[in-house]
Motif scaffolding. Sequence first.
Motif, PDB file in Angstrom:
ATOM      1  N   LEU A 157       0.822  -1.216   0.000  1.00 45.23           N
ATOM      2  CA  LEU A 157       0.000   0.000   0.000  1.00 45.23           C
ATOM      3  C   LEU A 157       0.855   1.264   0.000  1.00 45.23           C
ATOM      4  CD1 LEU A 157      -2.679  -1.012   2.673  1.00 45.23           C
ATOM      5  CD2 LEU A 157      -3.112  -0.608   0.237  1.00 45.23           C
ATOM      6  N   PHE A 158       2.100   1.136   0.424  1.00 40.96           N
ATOM      7  CA  PHE A 158       2.954   2.303   0.618  1.00 40.96           C
ATOM      8  C   PHE A 158       4.023   2.319  -0.474  1.00 40.96           C
ATOM      9  CE2 PHE A 158       1.300   0.735   4.636  1.00 40.96           C
ATOM     10  CZ  PHE A 158       0.627   1.857   5.107  1.00 40.96           C
ATOM     11  N   ALA A 159       3.923   3.269  -1.378  1.00 39.21           N
ATOM     12  CA  ALA A 159       4.806   3.328  -2.538  1.00 39.21           C
ATOM     13  C   ALA A 159       6.225   3.707  -2.133  1.00 39.21           C
ATOM     14  CB  ALA A 159       4.268   4.341  -3.548  1.00 39.21           C
ATOM     15  N   ARG A 160       7.204   3.120  -2.803  1.00 42.31           N
ATOM     16  CA  ARG A 160       8.610   3.441  -2.573  1.00 42.31           C
ATOM     17  C   ARG A 160       8.872   4.897  -2.923  1.00 42.31           C
ATOM     18  NH1 ARG A 160      13.222   3.286  -5.979  1.00 42.31           N
ATOM     19  NH2 ARG A 160      15.168   2.818  -4.866  1.00 42.31           N
ATOM     20  N   ASP A 161       9.571   5.591  -2.019  1.00 43.18           N
ATOM     21  CA  ASP A 161       9.972   6.972  -2.234  1.00 43.18           C
ATOM     22  C   ASP A 161      11.357   6.935  -2.872  1.00 43.18           C
ATOM     23  OD1 ASP A 161      10.902   9.588  -2.079  1.00 43.18           O
ATOM     24  OD2 ASP A 161       9.952   9.986  -0.143  1.00 43.18           O
ATOM     25  N   ALA A 162      11.409   7.043  -4.193  1.00 41.41           N
ATOM     26  CA  ALA A 162      12.671   6.877  -4.919  1.00 41.41           C
ATOM     27  C   ALA A 162      13.708   7.923  -4.518  1.00 41.41           C
ATOM     28  CB  ALA A 162      12.415   6.936  -6.421  1.00 41.41           C
ATOM     29  N   ALA A 163      13.274   9.135  -4.224  1.00 41.22           N
ATOM     30  CA  ALA A 163      14.207  10.201  -3.882  1.00 41.22           C
ATOM     31  C   ALA A 163      14.931   9.925  -2.568  1.00 41.22           C
ATOM     32  CB  ALA A 163      13.472  11.532  -3.800  1.00 41.22           C
ATOM     33  N   ARG A 164      14.296   9.145  -1.683  1.00 41.76           N
ATOM     34  CA  ARG A 164      14.887   8.855  -0.373  1.00 41.76           C
ATOM     35  C   ARG A 164      15.380   7.411  -0.265  1.00 41.76           C
ATOM     36  NH1 ARG A 164      10.104  11.894   3.176  1.00 41.76           N
ATOM     37  NH2 ARG A 164      10.960  14.006   2.986  1.00 41.76           N
ATOM     38  N   SER A 165      15.334   6.662  -1.357  1.00 39.67           N
ATOM     39  CA  SER A 165      15.705   5.240  -1.351  1.00 39.67           C
ATOM     40  C   SER A 165      16.774   5.001  -2.413  1.00 39.67           C
ATOM     41  CB  SER A 165      14.472   4.367  -1.610  1.00 39.67           C
ATOM     42  OG  SER A 165      13.445   4.629  -0.688  1.00 39.67           O
ATOM     43  N   PRO A 166      18.050   5.189  -2.078  1.00 41.31           N
ATOM     44  CA  PRO A 166      19.101   5.126  -3.094  1.00 41.31           C
ATOM     45  C   PRO A 166      19.496   3.720  -3.532  1.00 41.31           C
ATOM     46  CG  PRO A 166      20.062   5.582  -0.944  1.00 41.31           C
ATOM     47  CD  PRO A 166      18.583   5.612  -0.759  1.00 41.31           C
ATOM     48  N   PHE A 167      19.080   2.696  -2.792  1.00 37.17           N
ATOM     49  CA  PHE A 167      19.543   1.349  -3.083  1.00 37.17           C
ATOM     50  C   PHE A 167      18.475   0.529  -3.797  1.00 37.17           C
ATOM     51  CE2 PHE A 167      21.832   2.344   1.030  1.00 37.17           C
ATOM     52  CZ  PHE A 167      23.017   2.706   0.402  1.00 37.17           C
ATOM     53  N   GLY A 168      18.901  -0.232  -4.795  1.00 32.27           N
ATOM     54  CA  GLY A 168      17.977  -1.065  -5.550  1.00 32.27           C
ATOM     55  C   GLY A 168      17.941  -2.502  -5.088  1.00 32.27           C
ATOM     56  N   GLY A 169      18.757  -2.849  -4.095  1.00 35.35           N
ATOM     57  CA  GLY A 169      18.798  -4.217  -3.588  1.00 35.35           C
ATOM     58  C   GLY A 169      19.434  -4.245  -2.215  1.00 35.35           C
ATOM     59  N   PRO A 170      19.489  -5.425  -1.577  1.00 34.62           N
ATOM     60  CA  PRO A 170      20.094  -5.533  -0.249  1.00 34.62           C
ATOM     61  C   PRO A 170      21.566  -5.141  -0.269  1.00 34.62           C
ATOM     62  CG  PRO A 170      18.789  -7.485  -0.771  1.00 34.62           C
ATOM     63  CD  PRO A 170      18.912  -6.694  -2.040  1.00 34.62           C
ATOM     64  N   ARG A 171      22.012  -4.526   0.799  1.00 37.25           N
ATOM     65  CA  ARG A 171      23.409  -4.109   0.924  1.00 37.25           C
ATOM     66  C   ARG A 171      24.195  -4.998   1.880  1.00 37.25           C
ATOM     67  NH1 ARG A 171      25.371  -0.975  -2.870  1.00 37.25           N
ATOM     68  NH2 ARG A 171      26.721   0.160  -1.418  1.00 37.25           N
ATOM     69  N   ARG A 172      23.525  -5.867   2.597  1.00 32.80           N
ATOM     70  CA  ARG A 172      24.189  -6.778   3.501  1.00 32.80           C
ATOM     71  C   ARG A 172      23.416  -8.106   3.577  1.00 32.80           C
ATOM     72  NH1 ARG A 172      27.476  -3.297   3.110  1.00 32.80           N
ATOM     73  NH2 ARG A 172      28.783  -2.359   4.757  1.00 32.80           N
ATOM     74  N   ALA A 173      24.164  -9.197   3.769  1.00 34.82           N
ATOM     75  CA  ALA A 173      23.591 -10.491   4.132  1.00 34.82           C
ATOM     76  C   ALA A 173      23.697 -10.614   5.648  1.00 34.82           C
ATOM     77  CB  ALA A 173      24.352 -11.623   3.451  1.00 34.82           C
ATOM     78  N   LEU A 174      22.592 -10.933   6.311  1.00 31.85           N
ATOM     79  CA  LEU A 174      22.495 -10.824   7.765  1.00 31.85           C
ATOM     80  C   LEU A 174      22.410 -12.199   8.423  1.00 31.85           C
ATOM     81  CD1 LEU A 174      19.701  -8.069   7.750  1.00 31.85           C
ATOM     82  CD2 LEU A 174      22.176  -7.742   7.574  1.00 31.85           C
ATOM     83  N   ALA A 175      23.083 -12.337   9.562  1.00 32.03           N
ATOM     84  CA  ALA A 175      23.005 -13.577  10.341  1.00 32.03           C
ATOM     85  C   ALA A 175      23.118 -13.239  11.821  1.00 32.03           C
ATOM     86  CB  ALA A 175      24.100 -14.552   9.940  1.00 32.03           C
ATOM     87  N   VAL A 176      22.191 -13.768  12.614  1.00 32.23           N
ATOM     88  CA  VAL A 176      22.095 -13.470  14.042  1.00 32.23           C
ATOM     89  C   VAL A 176      22.121 -14.766  14.834  1.00 32.23           C
ATOM     90  CG1 VAL A 176      20.618 -12.502  15.853  1.00 32.23           C
ATOM     91  CG2 VAL A 176      20.730 -11.393  13.615  1.00 32.23           C
ATOM     92  N   ALA A 177      22.838 -14.748  15.962  1.00 26.89           N
ATOM     93  CA  ALA A 177      22.801 -15.874  16.904  1.00 26.89           C
ATOM     94  C   ALA A 177      22.818 -15.322  18.322  1.00 26.89           C
ATOM     95  CB  ALA A 177      23.989 -16.805  16.683  1.00 26.89           C
TER      96      ALA A 177
END
Length: 421
Positions: A157-177
């Motif tokens: 429902l909430f459109a991407r704000d292109a002006a405030r969203s500089p990345f087109g994909g993930p910038r990190r692979a995440l792992a938590v323990a």
Amino acid sequence: MRRVLIVGAGQSGLQLALGLQSYGYEVTLMSNRTADEIRTGRVMSTQCMFHTALQHERDLRLDFWEAQAPRIVGVGVSLADPAAPAELSRPVDWLGRLDAFAQSVDQRVKMAGWMDTFARRGGQLVIHGAAVSDLDHFSRMYDLVLVSAGKGEIVSLFARDAARSPFGGPRRALAVAYVHGLGPRPEHPDEDAARCNLVPGVGELFVIPTLTTGGRADILFWEGVPGGPLDVFEGVRDPADVLSLVLESMERFTPWEYGRATKIELTDANATLCGRYTPTVRDPVGRLPGGGLVLGVADVVVANDPVTGQGSNSASKCAAAYLDAILAHGDRVFDEAWMRAAFDGFWASARHATKWTNTMLDPPRDHVLRLIQAGATLQPVADRIANGFDDPADFEDFFYEEERAEAYLAGVRAGGAGAGG
């Protein structure tokens, strides 16, 4: 009595629900899981909440675990050199002191406890995974509908704000323990501190003291650059396998942390989490098929990578900003203009967290490396960077531009006014 529907039972949704409830609003909270399902389920996040966010909880008397959770008195930073021999691989290491302590409480503990409190205080709790069609129906029954569930169909429902969203994909692979048995850091054996281990070009390891379902524990959190040597967690589901990969990466890239992790074990069978997502800012107003409007909350509309630990802090600040905006609006209609103004009140702080986070996802510029290196010999620099986790707006004055950074460092070295925060 004004009627408010909140969809999503995370930090922001529950904090806002309990806040509105305390002011006499009739609040309905929708969650796709019961409190018991949350309490016994998989870990949902990392979190380290700093003074401003913790104070919002205290103001609503929701700081139920403050006496039990470790008091984090500082933020430590290590800058690794992955190309150097192990004994020389940490050329920078310091601990910045916080002006006020931070704390981490496993969201399984906090969200389950807050949900129970909300129901016990008379709130209407609906266990149901909301769809857009549900919101279309409910928007006609409530004065205001807020969406704080950051996944699933309703986020569309909430459109991407292109002006405030500089990345087109993930910038990190995440792992938590989440683990028990981690030894103390020899530099501060009697104090709890969050640790940030930066491995340029590879990723980051964060170590965070926390309170979990089984008592005190530590969070080990790897952020790996996609396609790099830490991007090894994709598709790994077995918790033992996740922990094994976490430890292998620690031994290879942060041996000083691995040295105190040789006797660790997972806190429980659901103590690991892996994934990745794209940092995104979205339009805060969602328009339903029937014409109704809903307001996005926290990471529904401002989803930052957790590399700077801002998620739960921003969620708390969003709930506080929206609570103030709702209370100030009185009996007037919650129209689109009000929704955008409420979001602007949140964005006033969130924009700083977003800018800092996005900056830290890119390779560090030379002057940023010099700032980090300076923290090893200039305690005011270490302290100021550490306290920026609580107030990222301060980074505007000395972090992003080389000229300001150099002027700040010169002032600290001279012992003048430039040393201040």
